[in-house]
Write an enzyme that holds these catalytic residues in place. Structure first.
Site, mmCIF file in Angstrom:
data_model
loop_
_atom_site.group_PDB
_atom_site.id
_atom_site.type_symbol
_atom_site.label_atom_id
_atom_site.label_comp_id
_atom_site.label_asym_id
_atom_site.label_seq_id
_atom_site.Cartn_x
_atom_site.Cartn_y
_atom_site.Cartn_z
ATOM 1 N N HIS A 68 -9.503 -4.652 4.848
ATOM 2 C CA HIS A 68 -8.133 -4.304 4.499
ATOM 3 C C HIS A 68 -7.411 -5.619 4.161
ATOM 4 C CE1 HIS A 68 -7.745 -0.031 6.429
ATOM 5 N NE2 HIS A 68 -8.761 -0.130 5.596
ATOM 6 N N SER B 133 2.268 -1.357 6.231
ATOM 7 C CA SER B 133 2.141 -1.265 7.685
ATOM 8 C C SER B 133 0.675 -1.222 8.125
ATOM 9 C CB SER B 133 2.870 0.003 8.135
ATOM 10 O OG SER B 133 3.219 -0.065 9.483
ATOM 11 N N GLU C 254 -5.106 -7.193 5.743
ATOM 12 C CA GLU C 254 -4.930 -8.054 6.914
ATOM 13 C C GLU C 254 -6.268 -8.651 7.380
ATOM 14 O OE1 GLU C 254 -3.985 -4.912 6.424
ATOM 15 O OE2 GLU C 254 -2.190 -4.381 7.568
ATOM 16 N N CYS D 2 -6.355 -2.834 11.796
ATOM 17 C CA CYS D 2 -5.631 -4.086 11.543
ATOM 18 C C CYS D 2 -4.657 -4.400 12.675
ATOM 19 C CB CYS D 2 -4.923 -4.015 10.194
ATOM 20 S SG CYS D 2 -6.114 -3.929 8.825
ATOM 21 N N CYS E 116 -2.863 -0.420 9.815
ATOM 22 C CA CYS E 116 -3.594 0.715 10.395
ATOM 23 C C CYS E 116 -4.091 0.338 11.795
ATOM 24 C CB CYS E 116 -4.784 1.083 9.510
ATOM 25 S SG CYS E 116 -6.173 -0.078 9.670
#
Lengths: 161, 161
Positions: free
Chosen positions: B59, B84, B61, B89, B86
């Site tokens: 992802h 935002s 992040e 992350c 998940c």
């Protein structure tokens, strides 16, 4: 959802996760391994690669999911891991909708099992003495690596759910 | 810990995360980006690489943390993300002890912000209209990719903390 006992078949797949952990140890890495199984067949194997790839996000579980790649119906799999999953790996289990996790050792590290149970993930705990002793040896020999790998837990004991 | 407002400097770094998200979109990937900053300097940038590397654990992040590599004092950093985080992350944020997260868009996806707040992570929400509209466009155009990326949430709405 409560804990369940691992089946004999579970213990067999857990040995493969332990093989991965031992391979990681032999490579000078963090000694944690994982295996992903669907319908009695291994989909992917993985082990912590912090040292081997200088990659802090590759824990046993996440390396295993990486190796599974795209197109896997994670909702039909069981994840076997030699050590209880940390916050990142537990989060990955929820993200991918993996419904069942079999853990070799949650004495050495409690991980985020309660969080998984609250989200109806089925957890089977083997607490295999050989795995626990093996991991204790790794921690004794390489406390630096373990601290680096699990950094947030060491610095912030409250980080567990 | 409560929400805080992003500073002007935060909004500047958030633009870099948005650049990564747009780059990912241009590559045909999932349009989320992130930047890690320490002492006002960018440590690493990242973007979702599900498509580009056939790697479901990257992802925005986690790719950013991978790119940061070893030897980073994550406890001194701020993570900027266009969307935002998940469960995976958010778990990585706790694992690495990242104390502060600045989020461009939590309207499109709520993520696991409450879990982070409970663990004393400081959260600044920008809710940048351009980022929200951009992500809405990505979801309209590629619902298949978004479903694949965030699979557990789609199949198990209860997966959020």
């Amino acid at each position: 959802m409560p804990y369940v006992d691992p089946t004999d078949r579970d213990r067999g797949f857990l040995r493969l996760a332990f093989e991965e952990a031992r391979q990681g140890y032999a490579e000078g890495g963090v000694a944690v391994g994982a295996v992903l199984v669907r319908d009695g067949e291994v989909v992917a194997r993985g082990r912590n690669r912090l040292v081997q790839e200088s990659n802090p996000i590759l824990h046993g579980e996440t390396d295993c999911i990486r190796n599974a790649g795209r197109g896997v119906d994670f909702g039909q799999t069981t994840l076997y891991t030699s050590l209880s999953p940390c916050a990142m790996c537990a989060g990955a289990i929820l993200l991918f909708g993996i419904p069942r996790v079999v853990i070799g050792d949650n004495e050495s590290f409690p991980g985020e099992i309660d969080w998984l149970l609250r989200h109806d993930v089925e957890i089977a705990l083997a607490n295999d003495r050989e795995m626990i002793d093996f991991f204790a040896r790794f921690r004794r020999e390489r406390p630096d690596l373990w601290d680096e790998d699990i950094k947030g837990y060491v610095e912030r004991p409250g980080a567990q759910t």
